[in-house]
Design a protein around this motif. Sequence first.
Motif, PDB file in Angstrom:
ATOM      1  N   TYR A  21       0.801  -1.267  -0.075  1.00 45.60           N
ATOM      2  CA  TYR A  21      -0.008   0.006   0.046  1.00 45.60           C
ATOM      3  C   TYR A  21       0.904   1.245   0.048  1.00 45.60           C
ATOM      4  N   SER A  22       1.768   1.396   0.886  1.00 42.27           N
ATOM      5  CA  SER A  22       2.534   2.506   0.918  1.00 42.27           C
ATOM      6  C   SER A  22       3.706   2.356   0.021  1.00 42.27           C
ATOM      7  N   ARG A  23       4.297   1.349  -0.308  1.00 44.89           N
ATOM      8  CA  ARG A  23       5.643   0.921  -1.130  1.00 44.89           C
ATOM      9  C   ARG A  23       6.730   1.840  -0.325  1.00 44.89           C
ATOM     10  N   PHE A  24       6.629   1.679   1.009  1.00 42.62           N
ATOM     11  CA  PHE A  24       7.577   2.513   1.807  1.00 42.62           C
ATOM     12  C   PHE A  24       8.276   1.352   2.875  1.00 42.62           C
ATOM     13  N   PRO A  25       9.094   0.561   2.455  1.00 39.90           N
ATOM     14  CA  PRO A  25       9.747  -0.506   3.451  1.00 39.90           C
ATOM     15  C   PRO A  25      10.499   0.322   4.444  1.00 39.90           C
ATOM     16  N   VAL A  26      10.280  -0.431   5.774  1.00 28.97           N
ATOM     17  CA  VAL A  26      10.993  -0.049   6.965  1.00 28.97           C
ATOM     18  C   VAL A  26      11.887  -1.069   7.596  1.00 28.97           C
ATOM     19  N   GLY A  27      13.042  -1.073   7.923  1.00 34.56           N
ATOM     20  CA  GLY A  27      13.540  -2.142   8.772  1.00 34.56           C
ATOM     21  C   GLY A  27      14.118  -1.740  10.128  1.00 34.56           C
ATOM     22  N   CYS A  41      10.407  -5.638  10.426  1.00 33.77           N
ATOM     23  CA  CYS A  41       9.963  -4.833   9.323  1.00 33.77           C
ATOM     24  C   CYS A  41       8.568  -4.465   9.390  1.00 33.77           C
ATOM     25  N   ASN A  42       8.088  -3.595   8.446  1.00 34.40           N
ATOM     26  CA  ASN A  42       6.783  -3.318   8.549  1.00 34.40           C
ATOM     27  C   ASN A  42       5.861  -4.206   7.873  1.00 34.40           C
ATOM     28  N   VAL A  43       4.723  -4.445   8.241  1.00 32.14           N
ATOM     29  CA  VAL A  43       3.720  -5.481   7.756  1.00 32.14           C
ATOM     30  C   VAL A  43       2.409  -4.591   7.649  1.00 32.14           C
ATOM     31  N   GLU A  44       2.131  -4.348   6.471  1.00 30.28           N
ATOM     32  CA  GLU A  44       0.906  -3.659   6.091  1.00 30.28           C
ATOM     33  C   GLU A  44      -0.391  -4.717   5.676  1.00 30.28           C
ATOM     34  N   ASN A  45      -1.555  -3.993   5.772  1.00 27.67           N
ATOM     35  CA  ASN A  45      -2.696  -4.750   5.844  1.00 27.67           C
ATOM     36  C   ASN A  45      -3.959  -4.172   4.799  1.00 27.67           C
ATOM     37  N   ILE A  52       1.545  -2.834  10.829  1.00 29.97           N
ATOM     38  CA  ILE A  52       2.417  -2.568  12.081  1.00 29.97           C
ATOM     39  C   ILE A  52       3.728  -2.032  11.593  1.00 29.97           C
ATOM     40  N   CYS A  53       4.097  -1.264  12.232  1.00 31.54           N
ATOM     41  CA  CYS A  53       5.632  -0.491  11.902  1.00 31.54           C
ATOM     42  C   CYS A  53       6.437  -1.439  12.172  1.00 31.54           C
ATOM     43  N   ALA A  54       7.847  -1.331  11.561  1.00 29.70           N
ATOM     44  CA  ALA A  54       9.100  -2.261  11.817  1.00 29.70           C
ATOM     45  C   ALA A  54       9.474  -2.365  13.230  1.00 29.70           C
ATOM     46  N   GLU A  55       9.694  -1.056  13.791  1.00 33.17           N
ATOM     47  CA  GLU A  55      10.097  -1.207  15.226  1.00 33.17           C
ATOM     48  C   GLU A  55       9.265  -1.823  16.015  1.00 33.17           C
ATOM     49  N   ARG A  56       8.004  -1.572  15.968  1.00 32.19           N
ATOM     50  CA  ARG A  56       6.958  -2.457  17.011  1.00 32.19           C
ATOM     51  C   ARG A  56       7.092  -3.905  16.529  1.00 32.19           C
ATOM     52  N   CYS A  83      14.878   7.983   8.625  1.00 37.95           N
ATOM     53  CA  CYS A  83      13.481   7.461   8.921  1.00 37.95           C
ATOM     54  C   CYS A  83      13.141   7.310  10.166  1.00 37.95           C
ATOM     55  N   TRP A  84      12.491   8.400  10.822  1.00 39.28           N
ATOM     56  CA  TRP A  84      12.265   8.698  12.266  1.00 39.28           C
ATOM     57  C   TRP A  84      10.988   7.538  12.548  1.00 39.28           C
ATOM     58  N   PRO A  85      10.907   7.294  13.808  1.00 39.90           N
ATOM     59  CA  PRO A  85      10.185   6.450  14.219  1.00 39.90           C
ATOM     60  C   PRO A  85       9.009   7.318  14.705  1.00 39.90           C
ATOM     61  N   CYS A  86       7.883   6.446  14.434  1.00 39.80           N
ATOM     62  CA  CYS A  86       6.648   7.368  14.696  1.00 39.80           C
ATOM     63  C   CYS A  86       5.992   7.402  16.078  1.00 39.80           C
ATOM     64  N   GLY A  87       5.234   8.139  16.524  1.00 39.82           N
ATOM     65  CA  GLY A  87       4.858   8.526  17.795  1.00 39.82           C
ATOM     66  C   GLY A  87       4.462   7.289  18.490  1.00 39.82           C
ATOM     67  N   SER A  88       3.524   6.515  17.870  1.00 41.77           N
ATOM     68  CA  SER A  88       3.207   5.207  18.483  1.00 41.77           C
ATOM     69  C   SER A  88       4.329   4.212  18.645  1.00 41.77           C
ATOM     70  N   CYS A  89       5.610   4.194  17.798  1.00 40.91           N
ATOM     71  CA  CYS A  89       6.648   3.236  18.427  1.00 40.91           C
ATOM     72  C   CYS A  89       7.187   3.689  19.421  1.00 40.91           C
ATOM     73  N   ARG A  90       7.427   5.359  19.401  1.00 38.41           N
ATOM     74  CA  ARG A  90       8.105   5.939  20.505  1.00 38.41           C
ATOM     75  C   ARG A  90       7.354   5.432  21.803  1.00 38.41           C
TER      76      ARG A  90
HETATM   77  N1  THU Z   1       6.189   2.915   9.382  1.00 37.13           N
HETATM   78  C1  THU Z   1       7.249   1.965  10.075  1.00 37.13           C
HETATM   79  O1  THU Z   1       7.507   1.005   9.865  1.00 37.13           O
HETATM   80  N2  THU Z   1       7.815   2.655  11.214  1.00 37.13           N
HETATM   81  C2  THU Z   1       7.545   4.247  11.626  1.00 37.13           C
HETATM   82  O2  THU Z   1       8.200   4.450  12.792  1.00 37.13           O
HETATM   83  C3  THU Z   1       7.392   4.977  10.299  1.00 37.13           C
HETATM   84  C4  THU Z   1       6.145   4.341   9.448  1.00 37.13           C
HETATM   85  C5  THU Z   1       5.719   2.161   8.149  1.00 37.13           C
HETATM   86  C6  THU Z   1       4.187   2.537   8.281  1.00 37.13           C
HETATM   87  C7  THU Z   1       3.805   2.115   7.111  1.00 37.13           C
HETATM   88  O3  THU Z   1       4.059   0.535   6.582  1.00 37.13           O
HETATM   89  C8  THU Z   1       4.957   2.875   6.181  1.00 37.13           C
HETATM   90  O4  THU Z   1       5.984   2.981   7.022  1.00 37.13           O
HETATM   91  C9  THU Z   1       4.196   4.225   5.714  1.00 37.13           C
HETATM   92  O5  THU Z   1       3.972   5.041   6.756  1.00 37.13           O
END
Ligand code: THU
Length: 130
Positions: A21-27, A41-45, A52-56, A83-90
């Motif tokens: 969906y986002s085509r934005f991989p995070v590790g 890694c992030n796993v979209e749905n 879910i984000c990669a960090e979580r 690639c800053w961690p999002c607020g929920s992951c923080r």
């Molecule tokens: N994403 C992460 O995996 N970690 C973050 O802290 C920021 C966002 C992912 C979530 C989603 O799959 C994609 O990046 C775009 O938001």
Amino acid sequence: MTDQELVEKAFTMLEKAYVPYSRFPVGAALEGADGAVYTGCNVENSAFGSCICAERTALVKAVSEGCRSFRRLAVVGNSTDYCWPCGSCRQMLYEFAPDLEVLVANKDHQFVKYTLRQLLPCGFGPEAMG
Ligand code: THU
């Protein structure tokens, strides 16, 4: 393991990301207090709120294996910006490791280093419930 090596471990996770969906991989690579490293890694749905984000991913892997204290985290993406961690992951990380060192990388494998307390000032954690 050096900081750069932890960053490189996180980069190996980009190919595992499920991001139709986002085509934005995070590790991510999360180092436990005993030196064990948990990757994620992030796993979209298709129900976007269930992504879910990669960090979580890394954090829940670690906690479910019995690890609850952490030293360092690397978060990486293919972006020009770090690639800053999002607020929920923080917030999720703060529960277990408010003094965590966080290495945040860009697509060129350059990284900056912060503490989680810097990224989430005045965070709400277990001690706040006393
Ligand atoms: N994403 C992460 O995996 N970690 C973050 O802290 C920021 C966002 C992912 C979530 C989603 O799959 C994609 O990046 C775009 O938001």
